[in-house]
Design a protein around this motif. Structure first.
Motif, mmCIF file in Angstrom:
data_model
loop_
_atom_site.group_PDB
_atom_site.id
_atom_site.type_symbol
_atom_site.label_atom_id
_atom_site.label_comp_id
_atom_site.label_asym_id
_atom_site.label_seq_id
_atom_site.Cartn_x
_atom_site.Cartn_y
_atom_site.Cartn_z
ATOM 1 N N SER A 50 0.720 24.767 38.434
ATOM 2 C CA SER A 50 -0.084 25.160 37.280
ATOM 3 C C SER A 50 -0.503 23.936 36.476
ATOM 4 C CB SER A 50 0.684 26.162 36.412
ATOM 5 O OG SER A 50 1.952 25.629 36.053
ATOM 6 N N THR A 51 0.039 23.789 35.286
ATOM 7 C CA THR A 51 -0.341 22.669 34.424
ATOM 8 C C THR A 51 0.284 21.371 34.909
ATOM 9 O OG1 THR A 51 -0.444 24.158 32.531
ATOM 10 C CG2 THR A 51 -0.389 21.798 32.066
ATOM 11 N N SER A 52 -0.565 20.365 35.083
ATOM 12 C CA SER A 52 -0.084 19.064 35.538
ATOM 13 C C SER A 52 -0.345 18.007 34.466
ATOM 14 C CB SER A 52 -0.789 18.668 36.841
ATOM 15 O OG SER A 52 -0.287 17.436 37.324
ATOM 16 N N LYS A 53 0.686 17.268 34.136
ATOM 17 C CA LYS A 53 0.538 16.186 33.165
ATOM 18 C C LYS A 53 -0.236 15.038 33.816
ATOM 19 C CE LYS A 53 3.588 18.078 30.192
ATOM 20 N NZ LYS A 53 4.191 19.168 30.963
ATOM 21 N N ASP A 54 -0.688 14.092 32.984
ATOM 22 C CA ASP A 54 -1.484 12.983 33.546
ATOM 23 C C ASP A 54 -0.631 11.783 33.913
ATOM 24 O OD1 ASP A 54 -0.823 12.044 31.043
ATOM 25 O OD2 ASP A 54 -2.839 11.377 30.518
ATOM 26 N N ILE A 55 0.695 11.949 33.909
ATOM 27 C CA ILE A 55 1.604 10.865 34.285
ATOM 28 C C ILE A 55 2.210 11.165 35.648
ATOM 29 C CG2 ILE A 55 3.719 9.613 33.729
ATOM 30 C CD1 ILE A 55 3.220 10.175 30.815
ATOM 31 N N GLY A 56 2.040 10.252 36.593
ATOM 32 C CA GLY A 56 2.642 10.389 37.908
ATOM 33 C C GLY A 56 3.854 9.483 38.048
ATOM 34 N N PHE A 57 4.823 9.909 38.847
ATOM 35 C CA PHE A 57 6.067 9.160 39.043
ATOM 36 C C PHE A 57 6.200 8.761 40.506
ATOM 37 C CE2 PHE A 57 10.980 9.636 39.227
ATOM 38 C CZ PHE A 57 11.146 8.260 39.106
ATOM 39 N N ILE A 58 6.182 7.456 40.758
ATOM 40 C CA ILE A 58 6.379 6.913 42.104
ATOM 41 C C ILE A 58 7.850 6.538 42.254
ATOM 42 C CG2 ILE A 58 5.776 5.065 43.713
ATOM 43 C CD1 ILE A 58 3.119 4.792 42.132
ATOM 44 N N PHE A 59 8.471 6.988 43.349
ATOM 45 C CA PHE A 59 9.900 6.746 43.524
ATOM 46 C C PHE A 59 10.189 6.026 44.832
ATOM 47 C CE2 PHE A 59 14.248 7.923 44.729
ATOM 48 C CZ PHE A 59 14.924 7.593 43.561
ATOM 49 N N TYR A 60 10.970 4.925 44.744
ATOM 50 C CA TYR A 60 11.414 4.177 45.911
ATOM 51 C C TYR A 60 12.866 4.571 46.236
ATOM 52 C CZ TYR A 60 7.519 0.747 45.637
ATOM 53 O OH TYR A 60 6.298 0.124 45.638
ATOM 54 N N PRO A 61 13.123 5.132 47.419
ATOM 55 C CA PRO A 61 14.488 5.515 47.805
ATOM 56 C C PRO A 61 15.435 4.312 47.890
ATOM 57 C CG PRO A 61 12.872 6.615 49.191
ATOM 58 C CD PRO A 61 12.132 5.566 48.417
ATOM 59 N N GLY A 62 16.732 4.610 47.884
ATOM 60 C CA GLY A 62 17.734 3.579 48.066
ATOM 61 C C GLY A 62 17.713 3.049 49.493
ATOM 62 N N ALA A 63 18.344 1.914 49.698
ATOM 63 C CA ALA A 63 18.330 1.257 51.011
ATOM 64 C C ALA A 63 18.919 2.146 52.094
ATOM 65 C CB ALA A 63 19.107 -0.056 50.940
ATOM 66 N N LYS A 64 18.138 2.334 53.162
ATOM 67 C CA LYS A 64 18.541 3.078 54.349
ATOM 68 C C LYS A 64 18.865 4.544 54.051
ATOM 69 C CE LYS A 64 21.753 0.503 56.228
ATOM 70 N NZ LYS A 64 22.627 0.129 57.347
ATOM 71 N N VAL A 65 18.227 5.078 53.002
ATOM 72 C CA VAL A 65 18.381 6.497 52.682
ATOM 73 C C VAL A 65 17.053 7.194 52.945
ATOM 74 C CG1 VAL A 65 18.932 8.209 50.928
ATOM 75 C CG2 VAL A 65 20.112 6.006 50.915
ATOM 76 N N GLU A 66 17.079 8.284 53.702
ATOM 77 C CA GLU A 66 15.852 9.023 53.983
ATOM 78 C C GLU A 66 15.214 9.529 52.693
ATOM 79 O OE1 GLU A 66 16.581 12.179 56.725
ATOM 80 O OE2 GLU A 66 16.412 10.856 58.468
ATOM 81 N N ALA A 67 13.905 9.446 52.627
ATOM 82 C CA ALA A 67 13.168 9.862 51.430
ATOM 83 C C ALA A 67 13.462 11.308 51.055
ATOM 84 C CB ALA A 67 11.666 9.662 51.656
ATOM 85 N N THR A 68 13.631 12.147 52.066
ATOM 86 C CA THR A 68 13.864 13.574 51.827
ATOM 87 C C THR A 68 15.130 13.829 51.015
ATOM 88 O OG1 THR A 68 12.757 14.062 53.916
ATOM 89 C CG2 THR A 68 14.087 15.816 52.975
ATOM 90 N N ALA A 69 16.068 12.901 51.035
ATOM 91 C CA ALA A 69 17.318 13.067 50.291
ATOM 92 C C ALA A 69 17.085 13.241 48.799
ATOM 93 C CB ALA A 69 18.238 11.874 50.538
ATOM 94 N N TYR A 70 15.925 12.792 48.312
ATOM 95 C CA TYR A 70 15.616 12.869 46.886
ATOM 96 C C TYR A 70 14.654 14.006 46.566
ATOM 97 C CZ TYR A 70 17.590 8.196 47.268
ATOM 98 O OH TYR A 70 18.417 7.126 47.544
ATOM 99 N N ALA A 71 14.420 14.883 47.537
ATOM 100 C CA ALA A 71 13.448 15.959 47.351
ATOM 101 C C ALA A 71 13.843 16.917 46.228
ATOM 102 C CB ALA A 71 13.266 16.732 48.661
ATOM 103 N N GLY A 72 15.124 17.206 46.102
ATOM 104 C CA GLY A 72 15.572 18.113 45.046
ATOM 105 C C GLY A 72 15.262 17.567 43.662
#
Length: 249
Positions: A64-86
């Motif tokens: 629905s409503t989306s703010k105008d600020i986006g958040f780019i996230f870099y995962p920890g070393a050797k951790v799959e990106a999906t681990a931070y999906a929650g």
């Protein structure tokens, strides 16, 4: 073959062997990543609040409503990106687009400027915050220093390199860490005050540990979390939303 040529051949063979062992060692090192748990993968399902797109990077977009600020996230070393999906989905549910960077071998150090392409690919997002977990946070801090379009930095169990002095920048910074973290050097996490802006927010998550910012099982050398279930991730989502809300005021 004379003795001189024999030694040259032996030296050449020795160099080749060392290079082969080095390359093999590198691939053995990077192949042993922390895999996202099944519970983390469940957060990749779109719902009536967040649309999830897997296209290399993981994009979590408010329905629905989306703010105008986006958040780019870099995962920890050797951790799959999906681990931070929650975590990402929880933040996006409050109106903030979140993009988890797709990194080679799950190492931000191999692609510290990955955010360049993410920003170019999403011109609809006008303002940006970057952050990361552990080594991902170190690389995010480096990126924030060199790119004026970044307004905020979020560090999870992380701190900038000593050469990355952000103290005189206009960046807004949030630093979160678990009290039971035995992977990150908490003295350096808290000691980073000298190279971060004076209004940086440092928040300790009581009972949290290093791996509790994602869902990828117990990390080697980490302390035990005394928190139940997803409490550390829920706390992180709440603190990040408060932080982004202050930027949005």
């Amino acid at each position: 073959m004379n003795r001189k040529k024999s030694w040259k051949v032996k030296i050449l063979i020795g160099i080749v062997v060392v290079l082969v062992l080095a390359v093999a060692g590198f691939f053995i090192f990077v192949s042993a990543s922390y895999e996202a748990s099944p519970a983390a993968k469940e957060s990749l399902q779109s719902d009536n609040q967040v649309q999830v797109v897997e296209d290399g990077d993981l994009l979590f977009t408010p329905v629905s409503t989306s703010k105008d600020i986006g958040f780019i996230f870099y995962p920890g070393a050797k951790v799959e990106a999906t681990a931070y999906a929650g975590m990402a989905k929880g933040i996006a549910a409050e109106g903030y687009p979140v993009l988890i960077a797709d990194l080679p071998f799950n190492l931000a150090i191999l692609s510290p400027n990955r955010a360049d392409e993410i920003i170019r690919s999403h011109p609809e997002i006008k303002r940006w915050v970057i952050g990361g977990h552990s080594l991902g946070g170190v690389m995010a801090a480096d990126y924030a220093l060199e790119h004026d379009e970044i307004e905020g930095l979020i560090l999870l169990a992380s701190y900038p390199q000593s050469k990355t002095d952000l103290s005189k920048t206009s960046l807004r910074v949030l630093s979160l860490y678990g009290s039971n973290d035995e992977v990150a050097d908490l003295e350096k996490v808290k000691g980073a005050k000298s190279i971060l802006p004076s209004d940086t927010k440092f928040i300790e998550i009581k009972g949290g540990n290093h791996g509790g910012f994602g869902k990828y099982g117990h990390q080697k050398g980490d302390g035990e979390s005394s928190l139940q279930g997803d409490q550390q991730i829920q706390d992180t989502v709440r603190y990040v939303i408060d932080f982004l809300g202050e930027l949005n005021d």
